[in-house]
Motif scaffolding. Structure first.
Motif, PDB file in Angstrom:
ATOM      1  N   LEU A  81      53.763  89.379 -12.675  1.00  0.00           N
ATOM      2  CA  LEU A  81      53.688  88.720 -13.991  1.00  0.00           C
ATOM      3  C   LEU A  81      52.913  87.406 -13.877  1.00  0.00           C
ATOM      4  N   LEU A  82      53.194  86.640 -12.817  1.00  0.00           N
ATOM      5  CA  LEU A  82      52.512  85.348 -12.643  1.00  0.00           C
ATOM      6  C   LEU A  82      51.019  85.545 -12.362  1.00  0.00           C
ATOM      7  N   ALA A  83      50.719  86.491 -11.464  1.00  0.00           N
ATOM      8  CA  ALA A  83      49.303  86.707 -11.098  1.00  0.00           C
ATOM      9  C   ALA A  83      48.512  87.088 -12.338  1.00  0.00           C
ATOM     10  N   ASN A  84      49.133  87.922 -13.180  1.00  0.00           N
ATOM     11  CA  ASN A  84      48.475  88.337 -14.407  1.00  0.00           C
ATOM     12  C   ASN A  84      48.265  87.146 -15.335  1.00  0.00           C
ATOM     13  N   ALA A  85      49.300  86.296 -15.441  1.00  0.00           N
ATOM     14  CA  ALA A  85      49.197  85.143 -16.346  1.00  0.00           C
ATOM     15  C   ALA A  85      48.142  84.154 -15.861  1.00  0.00           C
ATOM     16  N   ILE A  86      48.124  83.878 -14.575  1.00  0.00           N
ATOM     17  CA  ILE A  86      47.199  82.833 -14.117  1.00  0.00           C
ATOM     18  C   ILE A  86      45.769  83.350 -13.970  1.00  0.00           C
ATOM     19  N   SER A  87      45.600  84.678 -13.977  1.00  0.00           N
ATOM     20  CA  SER A  87      44.246  85.199 -13.751  1.00  0.00           C
ATOM     21  C   SER A  87      43.276  84.772 -14.850  1.00  0.00           C
ATOM     22  N   SER A  88      43.799  84.498 -16.058  1.00  0.00           N
ATOM     23  CA  SER A  88      42.852  84.124 -17.116  1.00  0.00           C
ATOM     24  C   SER A  88      42.825  82.606 -17.344  1.00  0.00           C
ATOM     25  N   SER A  89      43.505  81.849 -16.478  1.00  0.00           N
ATOM     26  CA  SER A  89      43.533  80.402 -16.674  1.00  0.00           C
ATOM     27  C   SER A  89      42.236  79.748 -16.199  1.00  0.00           C
ATOM     28  N   THR A  90      41.745  78.833 -17.004  1.00  0.00           N
ATOM     29  CA  THR A  90      40.564  78.066 -16.587  1.00  0.00           C
ATOM     30  C   THR A  90      40.892  76.568 -16.566  1.00  0.00           C
ATOM     31  N   ALA A  91      42.184  76.250 -16.708  1.00  0.00           N
ATOM     32  CA  ALA A  91      42.607  74.842 -16.732  1.00  0.00           C
ATOM     33  C   ALA A  91      42.351  74.201 -15.366  1.00  0.00           C
ATOM     34  N   PRO A  92      42.254  72.856 -15.339  1.00  0.00           N
ATOM     35  CA  PRO A  92      41.996  72.205 -14.043  1.00  0.00           C
ATOM     36  C   PRO A  92      43.173  72.327 -13.073  1.00  0.00           C
ATOM     37  N   GLY A  93      44.353  72.590 -13.611  1.00  0.00           N
ATOM     38  CA  GLY A  93      45.519  72.735 -12.743  1.00  0.00           C
ATOM     39  C   GLY A  93      46.496  73.710 -13.356  1.00  0.00           C
ATOM     40  N   ILE A  94      47.335  74.276 -12.497  1.00  0.00           N
ATOM     41  CA  ILE A  94      48.303  75.270 -12.967  1.00  0.00           C
ATOM     42  C   ILE A  94      49.684  74.876 -12.445  1.00  0.00           C
ATOM     43  N   LEU A  95      50.633  74.748 -13.376  1.00  0.00           N
ATOM     44  CA  LEU A  95      52.010  74.436 -12.980  1.00  0.00           C
ATOM     45  C   LEU A  95      52.798  75.728 -12.988  1.00  0.00           C
ATOM     46  N   ILE A  96      53.347  76.086 -11.847  1.00  0.00           N
ATOM     47  CA  ILE A  96      54.152  77.306 -11.768  1.00  0.00           C
ATOM     48  C   ILE A  96      55.610  76.881 -11.669  1.00  0.00           C
ATOM     49  N   ASP A  97      56.303  77.061 -12.783  1.00  0.00           N
ATOM     50  CA  ASP A  97      57.648  76.500 -12.970  1.00  0.00           C
ATOM     51  C   ASP A  97      58.715  77.545 -12.604  1.00  0.00           C
ATOM     52  N   GLY A  98      59.624  77.150 -11.705  1.00  0.00           N
ATOM     53  CA  GLY A  98      60.727  78.050 -11.349  1.00  0.00           C
ATOM     54  C   GLY A  98      60.320  79.120 -10.357  1.00  0.00           C
ATOM     55  N   PHE A  99      59.331  78.863  -9.580  1.00  0.00           N
ATOM     56  CA  PHE A  99      58.846  79.823  -8.587  1.00  0.00           C
ATOM     57  C   PHE A  99      58.214  79.035  -7.440  1.00  0.00           C
ATOM     58  N   PRO A 100      58.363  79.444  -6.193  1.00  0.00           N
ATOM     59  CA  PRO A 100      59.143  80.549  -5.663  1.00  0.00           C
ATOM     60  C   PRO A 100      60.617  80.177  -5.544  1.00  0.00           C
ATOM     61  N   ARG A 101      61.477  81.139  -5.914  1.00  0.00           N
ATOM     62  CA  ARG A 101      62.921  80.918  -5.870  1.00  0.00           C
ATOM     63  C   ARG A 101      63.517  81.438  -4.572  1.00  0.00           C
ATOM     64  N   LYS A 102      62.701  82.079  -3.748  1.00  0.00           N
ATOM     65  CA  LYS A 102      63.195  82.702  -2.524  1.00  0.00           C
ATOM     66  C   LYS A 102      62.063  82.629  -1.506  1.00  0.00           C
ATOM     67  N   LEU A 103      62.409  82.501  -0.212  1.00  0.00           N
ATOM     68  CA  LEU A 103      61.348  82.330   0.797  1.00  0.00           C
ATOM     69  C   LEU A 103      60.339  83.470   0.816  1.00  0.00           C
ATOM     70  N   ASP A 104      60.807  84.713   0.621  1.00  0.00           N
ATOM     71  CA  ASP A 104      59.843  85.817   0.676  1.00  0.00           C
ATOM     72  C   ASP A 104      58.848  85.747  -0.488  1.00  0.00           C
ATOM     73  N   GLN A 105      59.303  85.191  -1.645  1.00  0.00           N
ATOM     74  CA  GLN A 105      58.374  85.043  -2.782  1.00  0.00           C
ATOM     75  C   GLN A 105      57.274  84.046  -2.433  1.00  0.00           C
ATOM     76  N   ALA A 106      57.676  82.983  -1.703  1.00  0.00           N
ATOM     77  CA  ALA A 106      56.706  81.950  -1.339  1.00  0.00           C
ATOM     78  C   ALA A 106      55.617  82.557  -0.460  1.00  0.00           C
ATOM     79  N   GLY A 107      56.044  83.292   0.577  1.00  0.00           N
ATOM     80  CA  GLY A 107      55.084  83.888   1.508  1.00  0.00           C
ATOM     81  C   GLY A 107      54.174  84.874   0.803  1.00  0.00           C
ATOM     82  N   ALA A 108      54.776  85.715  -0.041  1.00  0.00           N
ATOM     83  CA  ALA A 108      53.981  86.760  -0.695  1.00  0.00           C
ATOM     84  C   ALA A 108      52.945  86.142  -1.640  1.00  0.00           C
ATOM     85  N   PHE A 109      53.341  85.094  -2.374  1.00  0.00           N
ATOM     86  CA  PHE A 109      52.403  84.472  -3.315  1.00  0.00           C
ATOM     87  C   PHE A 109      51.239  83.850  -2.550  1.00  0.00           C
TER      88      PHE A 109
END
Ligand code: ATP
Ligand SMILES: Nc1ccn([C@H]2C[C@H](O)[C@@H](COP(=O)(O)O)O2)c(=O)n1
Length: 406
Positions: free
Chosen positions: A293-321
């Motif tokens: 869901l996140l990859a899809n959302a950020i793929s169309s972003s052209t903003a100078p920065g992206i805030l990813i709120d509430g993620f990663p909530r688990k160590l494996d999510q951090a590594g995978a992202f």
């Protein structure tokens, strides 16, 4: 011990156990193993840096790289470092894999991996390093942190003087100047960044950049020029409130993992029903769902920065992202005691309509946060990547500190 790379391709992944057993029965040792999924950019980068052999066989036409990429991105891949004492590991493993095209393999080498598990010349069960190709570079593509065999004598001296001494000297000098609270974490981040910068000129990094350019042309966003910040903190610590201010002042994009999951619930999809149950129960939704869901959302972003709120909530999510989507700049962490967060959430619950803004769900969310999400913050803190903010103050006071980090 000499080592080479093997990849079990997605279509053969369900039979990975049989493939591993065939490899080890042939006298090889598996010295590293990872299961990952590759996106098109990364698969294209791999084949650009390590082009496939000219043809599936002397008389066959070459397999289109697009087909190879399609086959490699269709699902999970198992990456293996395959080792054997003595020389010739590449050639021996290539011989166990058999001819590139399974149809040829079934007549020429019926016991080979491709004869047994392959479908066609792209879905040919395993990728192995072609004879004469650079096995070490292919291993490094999938296992960048793996220790290589150390050089000795003059080669060691050349390596130390050329690669280690300059960045270590610079790192130690900067360390004295900055005097960070966590010197080891700081130095480890500094040296890691220096190593990545040094690798920026190698063949696979160039190829990856080229592939990313191609992907960009196809509408896939390239994230490495945008500052990505993970915004973390317990439930109700004020992440969303502060992100809204950063969006206004800095024109960043703000993607909340929780909001994306709630939108999925609203969509009425079958996954949504299960997500709703997990959210009400304070559980963490499996990372692959949230990351897609996140990859899809950020793929169309052209903003100078992206805030990813509430993620990663688990160590494996951090590594995978980090592995599959993007690197990030730092973690913005809102530090807030449970009593303060509970009071805020119960108040928010009067109007929010959220299934989890009630006393029972809040207790479960706190529990999950302490057990599962705090280790993510501790992990990045040790790497010097956390910017911690006291979130108990008023929103204005908190923001005065937050904006100083941007
Ligand atoms: N510094 C603050 N002082 C007092 N109240 C605050 C502060 N920051 C946010 N709030 C209020 O606390 C509630 C929770 O804030 P917010 O929604 O920003 O938290 P969050 O960390 O994004 O929560 P969640 O993880 O549950 O989505 C909101 O009602 C918000 O108005
Ligand atoms: N990475 C994430 C983010 C959120 N969730 C689920 C579980 C949370 O309790 C819920 C609400 O998130 P919030 O709006 O509080 O950030 O969403 C998850 O499973 N994984």
């Amino acid at each position: 011990m000499e080592s080479t790379l093997a990849l079990v391709k997605p279509h053969a992944f369900p039979r990975a156990d049989e493939i591993l057993s065939a490899i080890t029965s042939a006298g090889f040792t598996i010295t590293a193993k990872d299961v990952l999924s590759l996106n098109t950019t990364r698969a294209a980068a791999f084949y650009a840096a390590h082009p496939p052999p000219a043809g599936a066989g002397a008389s066959s036409p070459p397999v289109p790289v697009a087909d190879l990429i399609g086959a490699l991105t269709a699902g999970p891949v198992m990456a293996l470092v395959v080792s054997k004492a003595g020389g010739g590991v590449n050639d021996e493993l290539a011989s166990l894999a058999g001819p590139e095209d399974p149809a040829t393999a079934r007549t020429a080498a019926p016991g080979s991996l491709r004869a047994r598990f392959g479908v066609d010349a792209a879905k040919n069960a395993v990728h192995v390093v072609a004879p004469g190709a650079d096995a070490e570079a292919q291993v490094a593509f999938f296992f960048p942190e793996r220790e290589r065999e150390l050089p000795s004598g003059a080669a060691a001296k050349e390596y130390l003087m050329g690669s280690v001494v300059p960045s270590l000297t610079k790192g130690l000098t900067e360390l004295c100047r900055v005097a960070p609270a966590d010197p080891l974490g700081w130095l480890s981040t500094f040296l890691g960044d220096a190593a990545r910068e040094a690798r920026g000129g190698d063949a696979s990094a160039d190829a990856e950049a080229e592939a990313a350019k191609g992907a960009e042309a196809n509408g896939e966003a390239k994230k490495d020029k945008q500052k990505i910040v993970f915004v973390l903190g317990g439930p109700g610590s004020g992440k969303g409130t502060q992100c809204a201010r950063l969006v206004e002042d800095f024109h960043f994009d703000h993607f909340s993992a929780g909001d994306l999951l709630r939108a999925e619930v609203k969509s009425g999809s079958s996954t949504g029903v299960e997500i709703d149950r997990m959210i009400a129960n304070g559980e963490i939704v499996p990372g692959d769902i949230t990351i897609s869901l996140l990859a899809n959302a950020i793929s169309s972003s052209t903003a100078p920065g992206i805030l990813i709120d509430g993620f990663p909530r688990k160590l494996d999510q951090a590594g995978a992202f980090e592995k599959d989507v993007s690197d990030f700049a730092f973690v913005l962490f809102f530090d807030c005691p449970e009593e303060v967060m509970e009071e805020r959430l119960l108040k928010r619950g009067e109007t929010s309509g959220r299934v989890d803004d009630n006393a029972e769900s809040i207790r479960k969310r706190f529990d999950t946060f302490v057990k599962t999400s705090m280790p993510v913050i501790e992990y990045y803190e040790a790497k010097g990547k956390v910017r911690r903010v006291d979130a108990t103050k008023t929103p204005d006071e908190v923001y005065a500190v937050v904006k100083g980090f941007f």
